[in-house]
Design an enzyme around this catalytic site. Sequence first.
Site, short mmCIF file in Angstrom:
data_model
loop_
_atom_site.label_atom_id
_atom_site.label_comp_id
_atom_site.label_asym_id
_atom_site.label_seq_id
_atom_site.Cartn_x
_atom_site.Cartn_y
_atom_site.Cartn_z
N ARG A 51 55.19 -9.42 -48.79
CA ARG A 51 54.20 -8.80 -48.10
C ARG A 51 53.50 -9.46 -46.89
O ARG A 51 53.79 -10.55 -47.05
CB ARG A 51 53.36 -8.17 -49.44
CG ARG A 51 53.03 -8.94 -50.52
CD ARG A 51 51.98 -10.00 -50.14
NE ARG A 51 50.85 -9.84 -49.16
CZ ARG A 51 50.26 -10.75 -48.44
NH1 ARG A 51 50.83 -11.87 -48.43
NH2 ARG A 51 49.34 -10.22 -47.82
N GLY A 52 52.62 -8.53 -46.37
CA GLY A 52 51.92 -9.10 -44.88
C GLY A 52 52.93 -8.78 -44.02
O GLY A 52 54.31 -8.82 -43.93
N ALA A 53 52.39 -8.33 -42.83
CA ALA A 53 52.86 -7.31 -41.87
C ALA A 53 54.26 -8.32 -41.28
O ALA A 53 55.34 -7.83 -41.09
CB ALA A 53 52.01 -7.00 -40.89
N ARG A 94 57.83 0.33 -46.38
CA ARG A 94 56.54 0.35 -46.38
C ARG A 94 55.85 1.28 -44.95
O ARG A 94 56.64 0.82 -43.99
CB ARG A 94 55.86 -0.91 -46.63
CG ARG A 94 56.05 -1.36 -48.00
CD ARG A 94 55.13 -2.50 -48.33
NE ARG A 94 53.79 -2.24 -48.35
CZ ARG A 94 52.76 -3.32 -48.59
NH1 ARG A 94 52.98 -4.48 -48.39
NH2 ARG A 94 51.43 -2.65 -48.83
N GLN A 197 45.32 -10.11 -53.38
CA GLN A 197 45.96 -10.95 -52.44
C GLN A 197 44.95 -12.14 -52.24
O GLN A 197 45.49 -13.47 -51.98
CB GLN A 197 46.18 -10.30 -51.20
CG GLN A 197 47.33 -9.29 -51.02
CD GLN A 197 46.97 -8.12 -51.42
OE1 GLN A 197 45.99 -7.50 -52.08
NE2 GLN A 197 47.62 -7.13 -51.08
N ASP A 238 47.68 -5.31 -39.78
CA ASP A 238 49.00 -4.65 -40.01
C ASP A 238 49.48 -3.72 -38.97
O ASP A 238 50.49 -3.56 -38.59
CB ASP A 238 48.85 -3.79 -41.32
CG ASP A 238 48.92 -4.37 -42.56
OD1 ASP A 238 47.78 -5.15 -42.85
OD2 ASP A 238 50.11 -4.73 -43.08
N ASN A 248 44.00 -2.74 -41.43
CA ASN A 248 44.41 -3.96 -42.01
C ASN A 248 44.01 -3.55 -43.82
O ASN A 248 43.56 -2.40 -43.94
CB ASN A 248 43.56 -5.15 -41.58
CG ASN A 248 43.91 -6.45 -42.43
OD1 ASN A 248 45.06 -6.69 -42.42
ND2 ASN A 248 42.87 -7.05 -42.77
N LYS A 249 44.08 -4.29 -44.55
CA LYS A 249 43.89 -4.22 -45.97
C LYS A 249 42.66 -3.43 -46.29
O LYS A 249 41.75 -3.91 -45.68
CB LYS A 249 43.98 -5.59 -46.76
CG LYS A 249 43.92 -5.67 -48.25
CD LYS A 249 44.78 -4.66 -48.96
CE LYS A 249 46.34 -5.12 -48.52
NZ LYS A 249 47.24 -3.86 -48.95
O1 MRU Z 1 49.77 -4.99 -48.54
P1 MRU Z 1 49.75 -6.08 -47.87
O2 MRU Z 1 49.45 -7.38 -48.90
O3 MRU Z 1 51.13 -6.30 -47.43
O4 MRU Z 1 48.76 -6.07 -46.90
C1 MRU Z 1 48.61 -7.56 -46.00
C2 MRU Z 1 47.46 -7.24 -45.02
O5 MRU Z 1 46.84 -6.39 -45.10
C3 MRU Z 1 47.37 -8.53 -44.04
O6 MRU Z 1 45.91 -8.65 -43.72
C4 MRU Z 1 48.22 -8.24 -42.89
O7 MRU Z 1 49.45 -7.69 -43.00
C5 MRU Z 1 48.04 -9.44 -42.08
S1 MRU Z 1 49.24 -10.39 -42.53
C6 MRU Z 1 49.44 -11.91 -41.42
#
Ligand code: MRU
Length: 349
Positions: A51-53, A94, A197, A238, A248-249
Site C-alpha cells: 500500500r502507499g501510492a 484501487r 498505518q 495519493d 490523502n489518507k
Molecule cells: O490506504 P493506503 O495505506 O494505501 O494510504 C496511503 C496514504 O494515504 C499515503 O499517505 C500516501 O499513499 C502517500 S505514500 C508515500
Amino acid sequence: MPYAHDAVRAVVWREDALELLDQRLLPTVERYRRLTSAADVAQAIRDMVVRGAPAIGIAAAYGVVLAARARYAMDAVRWRTAVGSDLAMLAAARPTAVNLFWALRRMERVIARSSGDPAAALLAEARAIHEEDLAANRRMGQLGAALLDERGAVLTHCNTGSLATGGYGTALGVIREGYAAGLVERVYADETRPWLQGSRLTAWELARDGIPVTLLVDGAAAALMREGRVRWAIVGADRIAANGDVANKIGTYHLAVAARYHGVRFMVVAPASTVDMNLVSGAAIPIEQRAPEELLTLAGQPVAAAGAEAWNPSFDVTPAELVDALVTERGVVRTPDAAKMMQMMAEVA
Ligand code: MRU
C-alpha cells in the site's frame, strides 16, 4: 543500505517473481510474499499487502512484467490482447492513488513500442519506475528538510515511508533527512484509524531506524498543536489535482484545518507521478470507500454496537489553500494553485 535511517525495502524484484513485505502482518510478523502472476499482484494491492501510492504503482509495473512473460510464452502472436486484460485488472485494484494508473500507462507505452518478446524492455521500465521513485524521494527529502528552519518535533499521518514507496519515503523521507540534519528531534505519528498505518507501520519504520517516535490517537492532533509541540505537519498524497488540492489518507483534511488554526505549517510531499493534471480540482478525485468491517471490528473481534452502520472513506481531500508547501522532486511550490501547479509540471515535462 546506503542512506542513514533507512533500513527497509517492501517491494523487491527477484528475477522471476515479485516479493512484497506483507504490510497486513506488521509490526509483529515480517514476512515477504512471493508473487508470480499479475492476478497475484492485483490481489496484493486490493488486500493491502502492498500500500502507499508510489509502492502500488511500482508493484503494478512489476505485475505487468509477470503478465507479459506469461502471455507471451502462451501465445507469441496474440499476447498483447491478453496483457490488455491484465492491465485492466491491475488498474481496478484501487481507485484513488493515481501512481497506479501512471505506472500502468508507462508500461503500456513500452508494450505499444515492442516487437518480439517484450519481457526485457518491460522489466527495464519497471526497474526505472522503481529507481526513479527512490531518487525522487531522496531529492524531496533534501528539499523538504531545507524548509525546516529550526529544530523541533513534527507531526505525520498514515505511513509515507520505505513501506509506501520504492524506498526512503516521501513525507517520511523529509523526516529522515531532517533527523539526520538535526532539525527533527521527534516524530509524532497519528495512529491513523482504521488501518493503523501510523502505529503499525510508521512507528515500526522509525523505531527500526532509530528515530524517536510518539504515537497519538488521530483525534489528539489538535490538542498536540495547541500545546505548541509541533511546528510542522508533514504528510504524503495519493493524488494531487491540477489546482493543488490533495487527496490523502482519511484524517489529513482535519489535520490541515487544525494546523491552519494553530499556526502549524502544513507540508505535502509527493513525487510528480502523484499529480493528476487531468483533474481540475480535488472534487473530481475518486475516493475509495472501504468495508464497514474495518470500523466495526478490531483484529476480527466486533467492537461496535450490533446494528450500527459505518461510513469508511479511505481518503479525504485537503483544499490547496490549506497547504503551505508542496514538495515534489521538481521543487517546492508554496501555497499551490492552478497556475503554480501548471508551471511546476511544465518545467521538466
Ligand atoms: O490506504 P493506503 O495505506 O494505501 O494510504 C496511503 C496514504 O494515504 C499515503 O499517505 C500516501 O499513499 C502517500 S505514500 C508515500
